[in-house]
Write a protein that holds these residues in place. Structure first.
Motif, PDB file in Angstrom:
ATOM      1  N   LEU A 229       0.891  -1.205   0.106  1.00 33.91           N
ATOM      2  CA  LEU A 229       0.189   0.063  -0.015  1.00 33.91           C
ATOM      3  C   LEU A 229       1.007   1.413  -0.150  1.00 33.91           C
ATOM      4  O   LEU A 229       1.855   1.366   0.605  1.00 33.91           O
ATOM      5  N   LEU A 230       0.391   2.082  -0.757  1.00 34.64           N
ATOM      6  CA  LEU A 230       1.038   3.423  -0.918  1.00 34.64           C
ATOM      7  C   LEU A 230       0.291   4.397   0.142  1.00 34.64           C
ATOM      8  O   LEU A 230      -0.724   4.774  -0.293  1.00 34.64           O
ATOM      9  N   ILE A 231       0.583   5.066   1.007  1.00 34.09           N
ATOM     10  CA  ILE A 231      -0.286   5.599   2.255  1.00 34.09           C
ATOM     11  C   ILE A 231       0.300   6.966   2.454  1.00 34.09           C
ATOM     12  O   ILE A 231       1.577   6.923   2.361  1.00 34.09           O
ATOM     13  N   CYS A 232      -0.714   7.897   2.208  1.00 32.05           N
ATOM     14  CA  CYS A 232      -0.439   9.151   2.845  1.00 32.05           C
ATOM     15  C   CYS A 232      -0.816   9.348   3.987  1.00 32.05           C
ATOM     16  O   CYS A 232      -1.822   9.256   4.528  1.00 32.05           O
ATOM     17  N   LEU A 233       0.398   9.793   5.121  1.00 37.36           N
ATOM     18  CA  LEU A 233       0.130   9.927   6.461  1.00 37.36           C
ATOM     19  C   LEU A 233       0.504  11.287   6.851  1.00 37.36           C
ATOM     20  O   LEU A 233       1.353  11.971   6.259  1.00 37.36           O
ATOM     21  N   PRO A 234      -0.018  11.921   7.961  1.00 36.99           N
ATOM     22  CA  PRO A 234       0.475  13.031   8.582  1.00 36.99           C
ATOM     23  C   PRO A 234       2.183  12.728   9.160  1.00 36.99           C
ATOM     24  O   PRO A 234       2.431  11.673   9.423  1.00 36.99           O
ATOM     25  N   ARG A 235       2.772  13.762   8.962  1.00 38.58           N
ATOM     26  CA  ARG A 235       4.385  13.532   9.041  1.00 38.58           C
ATOM     27  C   ARG A 235       4.560  12.888  10.584  1.00 38.58           C
ATOM     28  O   ARG A 235       5.642  12.124  10.554  1.00 38.58           O
ATOM     29  N   GLU A 236       3.914  13.520  11.407  1.00 40.66           N
ATOM     30  CA  GLU A 236       4.192  13.156  12.647  1.00 40.66           C
ATOM     31  C   GLU A 236       3.850  11.716  12.764  1.00 40.66           C
ATOM     32  O   GLU A 236       4.321  11.168  14.104  1.00 40.66           O
ATOM     33  N   GLN A 237       3.050  11.073  12.147  1.00 44.30           N
ATOM     34  CA  GLN A 237       2.646   9.783  12.665  1.00 44.30           C
ATOM     35  C   GLN A 237       3.364   8.700  11.661  1.00 44.30           C
ATOM     36  O   GLN A 237       3.332   7.278  12.094  1.00 44.30           O
ATOM     37  N   ALA A 238       4.036   8.925  10.883  1.00 47.06           N
ATOM     38  CA  ALA A 238       4.716   8.018   9.854  1.00 47.06           C
ATOM     39  C   ALA A 238       5.751   7.305  10.388  1.00 47.06           C
ATOM     40  O   ALA A 238       5.870   5.935  10.377  1.00 47.06           O
ATOM     41  N   ALA A 239       6.717   7.714  11.149  1.00 50.38           N
ATOM     42  CA  ALA A 239       7.695   6.952  11.765  1.00 50.38           C
ATOM     43  C   ALA A 239       6.990   5.653  12.925  1.00 50.38           C
ATOM     44  O   ALA A 239       7.469   4.691  12.831  1.00 50.38           O
ATOM     45  N   ALA A 240       5.871   6.247  13.651  1.00 53.00           N
ATOM     46  CA  ALA A 240       5.536   5.463  14.301  1.00 53.00           C
ATOM     47  C   ALA A 240       4.454   4.232  13.634  1.00 53.00           C
ATOM     48  O   ALA A 240       4.642   3.196  14.055  1.00 53.00           O
ATOM     49  N   PHE A 241       3.915   4.430  12.572  1.00 52.49           N
ATOM     50  CA  PHE A 241       3.394   3.604  11.660  1.00 52.49           C
ATOM     51  C   PHE A 241       4.453   2.496  11.119  1.00 52.49           C
ATOM     52  O   PHE A 241       4.220   1.260  11.259  1.00 52.49           O
ATOM     53  N   CYS A 242       5.392   3.048  10.768  1.00 50.43           N
ATOM     54  CA  CYS A 242       6.641   2.112  10.304  1.00 50.43           C
ATOM     55  C   CYS A 242       7.115   1.188  11.274  1.00 50.43           C
ATOM     56  O   CYS A 242       7.461  -0.042  11.057  1.00 50.43           O
ATOM     57  N   LYS A 243       7.302   1.774  12.635  1.00 51.26           N
ATOM     58  CA  LYS A 243       7.763   1.033  13.503  1.00 51.26           C
ATOM     59  C   LYS A 243       6.823  -0.006  13.899  1.00 51.26           C
ATOM     60  O   LYS A 243       7.125  -1.184  14.161  1.00 51.26           O
ATOM     61  N   GLU A 244       5.656   0.293  13.942  1.00 51.18           N
ATOM     62  CA  GLU A 244       4.437  -0.741  14.601  1.00 51.18           C
ATOM     63  C   GLU A 244       4.326  -1.671  13.457  1.00 51.18           C
ATOM     64  O   GLU A 244       3.916  -3.015  13.919  1.00 51.18           O
TER      65      GLU A 244
END
Length: 287
Positions: A229-244
């Motif tokens: 999936l190519l996902i558009c995320l708020p910048r402040e959420q992206a690192a936590a998304f990738c980590k989880e």
């Protein structure tokens, strides 16, 4: 494996809009008219089993379908779900400052082509490629591609809700740029996508370069099958998304680009950074 990949690709279209619970699947099967009876009796049940097993992993079910006779052996289907507005994401809310996250590496088509050239020797195709990959590399990349193509995007779909994704699309036949362009055209805001990074199955960027303009990997145009999936995320959420997502699935996701003010288009920078995604064995050890 063909059945698994077909079902995974089908479900990815639902997961791209955040639908995590699919109510119903219809399986469409094309039986090749040139297939020998003995082959048909072995191959078709395996295709159906792979499709059904993946549906079961996705906690959905097959309630019907259609079978036709064709020159080609194919499998696919239709997925449906009844949802409340809170259960899906209309993919049109990207804003300036968001980032683009990709949940699977690119290069599946290149890996499959290399494997075919290895198994069905074609001197014209293999001549340049053999300078950058050996037989072991090809087999590992093919195995990695199968793993990528058969992995459900369900975990990513669930996390899209948690991390307030603004939009998403599944990567398939039009390549990462083609699908990014289609997603950009859907946006309500005047934005454009800029892709800086391309995560690619190890060795496949070298193969693409060796084959000249055949794949157009660096242009983002190489076709993928059952991609991420190519996902558009708020910048402040992206690192936590990738980590989880890595913690949940044992597979990486990558921040590959940004959203800037623009005219609802997408582009890849002239010299994108290629991220080599290493092979992994069944126990997760790097090769």
């Amino acid at each position: 494996m063909l059945g698994r990949i077909a079902c995974t690709a089908l479900l990815s279209n639902m997961y791209a809009v955040g639908v995590c619970e699919v109510d119903n699947l219809l399986m469409k099967l094309s039986v090749s008219q040139v297939m020998e009876n003995g082959d048909r009796d072995i191959i078709l049940p395996l295709m159906i089993k792979g499709f059904r097993d993946t549906a079961r992993r996705a906690k959905t079910r097959i309630t019907g379908g259609e079978t036709v006779i064709n020159p080609w052996c194919m499998i696919g289907g239709v997925a449906t779900a009844v949802c409340t507005p809170a259960e899906y994401n209309v993919p049109d809310k990207c804003t300036v400052g968001d980032v683009l996250v990709l949940t699977k590496p690119l290069g599946t088509q290149i890996a499959v082509n290399c494997y075919n050239w290895l198994k069905n020797p074609n001197p014209a195709m293999w001549q340049k490629v053999k300078m950058v990959v050996n037989e072991g590399d090809v087999k590992k990349s093919y195995s990695r591609a199968l793993s990528v193509m058969s992995r459900l995007n369900l975990g990513a779909a669930k996390l899209m809700h948690k991390y307030k994704a603004h939009a998403a699309t599944s990567i398939a036949g039009f390549g990462v740029l083609g699908h990014a362009m289609a997603l950009a055209r859907c946006q309500k805001n005047e934005v454009s996508f800029v892709i800086h990074n391309l995560p690619v199955i190890a060795k496949m960027a070298s193969v693409a370069k060796a084959r000249g303009s055949m794949f157009q990997l660096s242009q983002g145009l190489v076709s993928e099958m059952s991609g991420g999936l190519l996902i558009c995320l708020p910048r402040e959420q992206a690192a936590a998304f990738c980590k989880e997502i890595e913690s949940l699935e044992g597979s990486q996701a990558w921040i590959i680009g940004i959203v800037e003010k623009g005219d609802r288009t997408a582009r890849i920078i002239e010299k994108p950074r290629v991220i080599e995604v290493p092979f992994k064995d069944k126990d997760g050890e790097l090769w």
